[in-house]
Design an enzyme around this catalytic site. Structure first.
Site, PDB file in Angstrom:
ATOM      1  CE  LYS A  81      84.074  21.349  43.733  1.00 18.14           C
ATOM      2  NZ  LYS A  81      83.270  21.137  44.940  1.00 18.14           N
ATOM      3  N   GLY A 183      78.673   3.675  53.784  1.00 18.68           N
ATOM      4  CA  GLY A 183      79.933   4.421  53.780  1.00 18.68           C
ATOM      5  C   GLY A 183      80.288   4.795  55.208  1.00 18.68           C
ATOM      6  N   GLY A 185      83.051   6.251  56.407  1.00 21.87           N
ATOM      7  CA  GLY A 185      84.234   7.096  56.361  1.00 21.87           C
ATOM      8  C   GLY A 185      84.136   8.254  57.333  1.00 21.87           C
ATOM      9  CB  VAL A 187      80.312  12.051  56.363  1.00 23.99           C
ATOM     10  CG1 VAL A 187      78.907  12.493  56.755  1.00 23.99           C
ATOM     11  CG2 VAL A 187      81.071  13.203  55.720  1.00 23.99           C
TER      12      VAL A 187
HETATM   13  P1  NAD Z   1      85.425   9.071  52.957  1.00 27.39           P
HETATM   14  O1  NAD Z   1      86.316   8.816  51.797  1.00 27.39           O
HETATM   15  O2  NAD Z   1      86.020   9.392  54.285  1.00 27.39           O
HETATM   16  O3  NAD Z   1      84.458   7.804  53.186  1.00 27.39           O
HETATM   17  C1  NAD Z   1      83.781   7.165  52.152  1.00 27.39           C
HETATM   18  C2  NAD Z   1      83.568   5.718  52.596  1.00 27.39           C
HETATM   19  O4  NAD Z   1      82.730   5.089  51.612  1.00 27.39           O
HETATM   20  C3  NAD Z   1      84.870   4.908  52.663  1.00 27.39           C
HETATM   21  O5  NAD Z   1      84.945   4.261  53.918  1.00 27.39           O
HETATM   22  C4  NAD Z   1      84.736   3.922  51.507  1.00 27.39           C
HETATM   23  O6  NAD Z   1      85.363   2.670  51.774  1.00 27.39           O
HETATM   24  C5  NAD Z   1      83.225   3.770  51.412  1.00 27.39           C
HETATM   25  N1  NAD Z   1      82.725   3.275  50.138  1.00 27.39           N
HETATM   26  C6  NAD Z   1      83.205   3.497  48.889  1.00 27.39           C
HETATM   27  N2  NAD Z   1      82.452   2.830  47.986  1.00 27.39           N
HETATM   28  C7  NAD Z   1      81.472   2.203  48.681  1.00 27.39           C
HETATM   29  C8  NAD Z   1      80.381   1.376  48.299  1.00 27.39           C
HETATM   30  N3  NAD Z   1      80.135   1.062  47.029  1.00 27.39           N
HETATM   31  N4  NAD Z   1      79.564   0.887  49.287  1.00 27.39           N
HETATM   32  C9  NAD Z   1      79.806   1.192  50.578  1.00 27.39           C
HETATM   33  N5  NAD Z   1      80.832   1.963  50.980  1.00 27.39           N
HETATM   34  C10 NAD Z   1      81.647   2.459  50.044  1.00 27.39           C
HETATM   35  O7  NAD Z   1      84.430  10.218  52.478  1.00 27.39           O
HETATM   36  P2  NAD Z   1      83.598  11.236  53.380  1.00 27.39           P
HETATM   37  O8  NAD Z   1      84.395  12.475  53.591  1.00 27.39           O
HETATM   38  O9  NAD Z   1      83.030  10.503  54.554  1.00 27.39           O
HETATM   39  O10 NAD Z   1      82.415  11.649  52.378  1.00 27.39           O
HETATM   40  C11 NAD Z   1      81.360  10.761  52.085  1.00 27.39           C
HETATM   41  C12 NAD Z   1      80.483  11.354  51.009  1.00 27.39           C
HETATM   42  O11 NAD Z   1      79.936  12.589  51.434  1.00 27.39           O
HETATM   43  C13 NAD Z   1      81.207  11.659  49.683  1.00 27.39           C
HETATM   44  O12 NAD Z   1      80.284  11.463  48.630  1.00 27.39           O
HETATM   45  C14 NAD Z   1      81.533  13.125  49.814  1.00 27.39           C
HETATM   46  O13 NAD Z   1      81.660  13.737  48.534  1.00 27.39           O
HETATM   47  C15 NAD Z   1      80.300  13.633  50.527  1.00 27.39           C
HETATM   48  N6  NAD Z   1      80.530  14.868  51.278  1.00 27.39           N
HETATM   49  C16 NAD Z   1      81.468  14.886  52.254  1.00 27.39           C
HETATM   50  C17 NAD Z   1      81.666  16.039  52.991  1.00 27.39           C
HETATM   51  C18 NAD Z   1      82.694  16.091  54.083  1.00 27.39           C
HETATM   52  O14 NAD Z   1      82.670  17.038  54.866  1.00 27.39           O
HETATM   53  N7  NAD Z   1      83.585  15.121  54.193  1.00 27.39           N
HETATM   54  C19 NAD Z   1      80.888  17.188  52.716  1.00 27.39           C
HETATM   55  C20 NAD Z   1      79.918  17.144  51.708  1.00 27.39           C
HETATM   56  C21 NAD Z   1      79.753  15.959  51.004  1.00 27.39           C
END
Ligand code: NAD
Length: 349
Positions: A81, A183, A185, A187
């Site tokens: 990391k 969430g 977003g 994912v």
């Molecule tokens: P993202 O930033 O695209 O989406 C996160 C969403 O969560 C946003 O829409 C945000 O408004 C919402 N959010 C924030 N606080 C919140 C709350 N208290 N209640 C409800 N919604 C809330 O992130 P992402 O890329 O979709 O990733 C989501 C999670 O998965 C993160 O924890 C990330 O570390 C983990 N993750 C993502 C990936 C990836 O490929 N993107 C891979 C492994 C792990």
């Protein structure tokens, strides 16, 4: 500086590169926790920390997590990391210059460390790093990369949810099942759509209520207030927003049979895995179920594999979870402990 010395002495990783970035007033930390299974791989976090030592500590902790995650994902990669600990988040030319200096540092390791995006960085940042080193993935499609890993991660979580349903209910059929996606977003949005398409009733909660409404509509589901969503009755709770949503306070409120989502570090404390087990809730260990993005980007960018091979590898996340659940059941250990044991066994060989 005694604090760096102290952290390094207590860390069980192989090598840490510490670079004082005078131009930005920040620090670059590259932690290679293990190269036993292959080059140390892990994301690059760009963040403001209270102290430089906090940045180094984060890089050390996260790199150890990557060793376990990538061992279970069976990618022939070790764990690492990087943290770019800056006094303020740079933009424009300053950001690009920082990423170039960082790219030079990655290049100097000649492939012992390979990186992709993490909190605070994205595909355009990986494109900038790639101008200085080939040891970077997660680049934009325009620059020959695989693009946003979110939808791949969603597919892996989808397979993980199906495997979890099969374990609890004896069938992985989603029709008639209710899934809470917290969430909406990158994912969560893609996951909700996959679940809705397969007949699940999808509940969507996001602090961005407009985004929640859009995602719910695409999944033919409905929205929930983000503050009270955790108490909603459902079969599966899929945390896809923040970490640490599973705690001694929240677990008694849950009204689900399964927790299976993409968020990193879902357990507030390691002991919370025991609380879930005692409550009769099956927990899909986060670093196993959320590996889809890492797997896909690795396959597509590093090994030139086909989409069909990616699909097979993502489906295997479900098989790995089935194996972990069986091991947990046979031994009485938590599913989190069974995942750690699987990672440890892969590292022993
Ligand atoms: P993202 O930033 O695209 O989406 C996160 C969403 O969560 C946003 O829409 C945000 O408004 C919402 N959010 C924030 N606080 C919140 C709350 N208290 N209640 C409800 N919604 C809330 O992130 P992402 O890329 O979709 O990733 C989501 C999670 O998965 C993160 O924890 C990330 O570390 C983990 N993750 C993502 C990936 C990836 O490929 N993107 C891979 C492994 C792990």
């Amino acid at each position: 500086m005694a604090i760096f010395e102290d952290l390094l002495e207590r860390w069980d990783g192989e090598q840490a590169v510490i670079h004082r970035d005078r131009e930005s007033g920040g620090w670059i930390f590259i932690c290679m926790h293990s190269t036993q299974l292959g080059p140390a791989a892990g994301g690059t976090r760009l963040k403001v920390y209270d102290t430089p030592a906090d940045g180094l500590r984060d890089a050390m902790r996260l790199s150890a997590g990557m060793t376990a995650k990538l061992a279970v994902a069976d990618l022939g990669l070790g764990g690492g990391k990087a943290v770019l600990a800056v006094p303020k988040i740079p933009e424009g030319d300053e950001r690009r210059a920082l990423l170039h200096r960082y790219g030079d540092a990655v290049e100097s390791l000649r492939g012992a460390f390979i990186t992709s995006s993490d909190v605070g960085t994205g595909e355009t940042d990986m494109d900038a790093i790639a101008e200085r080193t080939e040891h970077v993935f997660g680049r934009s499609k325009a620059k020959g990369g695989a693009g946003d890993p979110g939808p791949f991660t969603a597919v892996g979580v989808f397979h993980g949810i199906k495997a979890s349903l099969a374990h609890v209910y004896g069938t992985d059929d989603l029709s008639g099942r209710t899934v809470l996606v917290q969430g909406a977003g990158s994912v969560g949005g893609a996951l909700a759509e996959l679940l809705g398409r397969d007949g699940a009733a999808v509940l969507v909660a996001d602090v961005d209520t407009a985004r929640a409404a859009l995602v719910a509509a695409a999944a033919d589901g409905s929205t929930l207030e983000p503050e009270s969503a955790l108490g909603a009755e459902c079969d599966v709770y899929a945390p896809c927003a923040l970490g640490a949503t599973l705690s001694s306070t929240s677990i008694p409120e849950l009204r689900c049979r399964i927790v299976a989502g993409s968020a990193n570090n879902q357990l507030a404390r390691a002991e919370d895995a025991d609380l879930l087990q005692s409550a009769g809730i099956l927990y899909a260990p986060d670093y196993v179920i959320n590996a889809g993005g890492a797997i896909a980007i690795n396959y597509l960018e590093l090994h030139d594999r086909s989409q069909a091979e990616v699909d097979t590898a993502l489906a295997k996340i479900g098989d790995t979870l089935t194996e972990i659940y069986a091991r947990a059941e046979a031994t009485g250990m938590t599913t989190a402990a069974a995942a750690d044991a699987l990672a440890a066994s892969r590292l022993q060989t």
